[in-house]
Design a protein around this motif. Structure first.
Motif, mmCIF file in Angstrom:
data_model
loop_
_atom_site.group_PDB
_atom_site.id
_atom_site.type_symbol
_atom_site.label_atom_id
_atom_site.label_comp_id
_atom_site.label_asym_id
_atom_site.label_seq_id
_atom_site.Cartn_x
_atom_site.Cartn_y
_atom_site.Cartn_z
ATOM 1 N N ARG A 339 0.719 -1.045 0.049
ATOM 2 C CA ARG A 339 -0.021 0.041 -0.143
ATOM 3 C C ARG A 339 0.966 1.165 0.091
ATOM 4 N NH1 ARG A 339 -3.035 -0.710 4.680
ATOM 5 N NH2 ARG A 339 -4.440 -1.977 3.503
ATOM 6 N N ARG A 340 2.004 1.371 0.811
ATOM 7 C CA ARG A 340 2.787 2.311 0.817
ATOM 8 C C ARG A 340 3.490 2.689 -0.612
ATOM 9 N NH1 ARG A 340 4.289 0.472 6.072
ATOM 10 N NH2 ARG A 340 6.121 -0.560 4.980
ATOM 11 N N GLU A 341 3.985 1.559 -1.201
ATOM 12 C CA GLU A 341 4.325 1.485 -2.226
ATOM 13 C C GLU A 341 3.702 2.283 -3.549
ATOM 14 O OE1 GLU A 341 6.444 -1.654 -4.165
ATOM 15 O OE2 GLU A 341 8.424 -0.952 -3.215
ATOM 16 N N ARG A 342 2.215 1.822 -3.479
ATOM 17 C CA ARG A 342 1.257 2.352 -4.624
ATOM 18 C C ARG A 342 1.161 3.795 -4.099
ATOM 19 N NH1 ARG A 342 -1.357 -2.754 -3.398
ATOM 20 N NH2 ARG A 342 -2.837 -1.616 -2.059
ATOM 21 N N THR A 346 1.642 6.830 -6.825
ATOM 22 C CA THR A 346 0.699 7.855 -7.033
ATOM 23 C C THR A 346 0.991 9.093 -6.711
ATOM 24 O OG1 THR A 346 -1.235 5.961 -6.453
ATOM 25 C CG2 THR A 346 -1.891 8.352 -6.663
ATOM 26 N N ALA A 347 1.664 9.372 -5.631
ATOM 27 C CA ALA A 347 2.188 10.949 -5.259
ATOM 28 C C ALA A 347 2.966 11.329 -6.353
ATOM 29 C CB ALA A 347 2.799 10.895 -3.753
ATOM 30 N N LYS A 348 4.094 10.192 -6.879
ATOM 31 C CA LYS A 348 5.065 10.665 -7.802
ATOM 32 C C LYS A 348 4.468 10.940 -8.940
ATOM 33 C CE LYS A 348 9.207 9.098 -9.608
ATOM 34 N NZ LYS A 348 8.994 9.275 -11.152
#
Length: 359
Positions: A339-342, A346-348
């Motif tokens: 979830r953190r990676e996703r 998304t933020a990037k």
């Protein structure tokens, strides 16, 4: 569909529970007796499944590198060996050796004098625990003492273990120290048996590794596609045997009937097979990066429990729940990581979009 992987496990469960109920009726002639045996078979199956989550994950870890031919051989011949060999032949073999009687006499003893049969099995628990515990501990430690391992779940501990892995034989030294440490707490006669059995477990692990490496290396020279053949198959069979020791011995706490034990544990073994296939085909180990770590921590916990069961009684339910909890926590950690990676991706992507709009 996920349930499709468990089709044969469901079929074996239905057949096994019906057979268990029939055995209960034959032995007691009452509905209460039939229900009792039915319930014991169900409990044994659940116990075996709870003890074997880590087994399925480790099997899948090895199977994913095996050729399709050897994968299929393990999932067919391997399960026959696991169910018939470890749940029926293995307990009989222990009684044959411990009591100094023939195989047929051992079967007669199991059928006619289950109390005596169970007593012999329980008396053999110490060497079995030392042997199986040592083998499993080597499996777990070898996973963490790996200088090439770069994915760590418990960072502070695993990074140190990976760094110390450059010291040759560190896991062997650790296991030997623990063997002699636990043996010092036992009575002299038991200590002698524990040390010898533990060393045999260590030698078996090393021998399987050597033989497996030689066999797979020779196959690889003949054909690159042959890698992951008989050597890996042999490793998985010994590993499954080591996992089975505790469940087989613990089952005698619920019933002294060998045939009921074979039904209950056999049902559980089929679910392990189904879980293994699902993990390999769905690529679950790649998707959940810490799941393997949880399984190997569970293996280490099981090996330590097997050692200390020679000193005090530790219910198998606690062992099973402990292993399942570790795997559950590692799964939760994997989901959080994904979830953190996703979120980071998304933020990037959002930042890149804003930058393009501004320019």
């Amino acid at each position: 569909m996920m349930l499709g992987y468990f089709k044969w496990a469901f079929i074996v469960t239905a057949v096994g529970l019906v057979l268990g109920a029939w055995l209960g009726w034959q032995s007691s002639g009452t509905l209460a007796g039939m229900a009792s045996v039915f319930f014991i078979c169900a409990v044994l199956a659940v116990l075996e499944i709870s003890l074997s989550f880590d087994n399925a994950i480790v099997n899948a870890n090895k199977l994913k590198d095996m050729t399709p031919v050897w994968q299929q051989r393990f999932l067919t011949w391997g399960i026959i060996i696991a169910v018939f060999g470890m749940r029926i032949v293995f307990p009989l073999l222990i009684v044959v050796i411990a009591a100094g009687i023939g195989p047929i006499d051992a079967v007669v003893l199991a059928a006619a004098k289950p109390e005596e049969y169970a007593r012999i099995m329980n008396d053999a628990h110490l060497p079995i625990a030392a042997f199986g515990g040592t083998f499993l501990m080597m499996v777990g430690l070898t996973y963490f003492f790996d200088h090439e391992k770069d994915v760590h779940w418990i960072q502070w501990l695993e990074s140190k273990m990976a760094r110390f892995a450059t010291i040759k034989g560190i896991e062997i030294a650790f296991v030997l120290i623990l063997i002699f440490g636990v043996s010092s707490l036992l009575q002299p006669a038991d200590a002698h048996t524990f040390v010898y059995s533990g060393i045999y477990g260590l030698l078996t692990y090393l021998l399987v590794e050597i033989v497996g490496g030689l066999l797979d290396a020779s196959q690889e020279t003949m054909s690159a596609a042959a890698k992951g053949g008989f050597g890996a198959f042999l490793y998985l069979e010994v590993l499954d045997a080591s996992f089975s020791f505790d469940g087989v011995i613990g089952a005698f706490a619920l019933t002294q009937n060998l045939f009921i034990i074979a039904i209950g544990l056999g049902i559980g073994a089929m679910y392990v097979r189904s879980m293994t296939i699902m993990l390999v085909e769905k690529g679950t180990l790649n998707e959940y990066r810490y799941l393997e770590h949880g399984a190997f921590y569970a293996i280490l916990v099981l090996s330590v429990v097997m050692y200390f069961q020679t000193l005090i009684h530790i219910p198998e339910v606690i062992t099973g729940l402990g292993g399942a909890a570790l795997i559950g926590i590692s799964l939760w950690s994997s989901i959080r990581h994904n979830r953190r990676e996703r979120d980071a991706e998304t933020a990037k992507a959002d930042a890149d979009d804003r930058l393009r709009v501004e320019t």
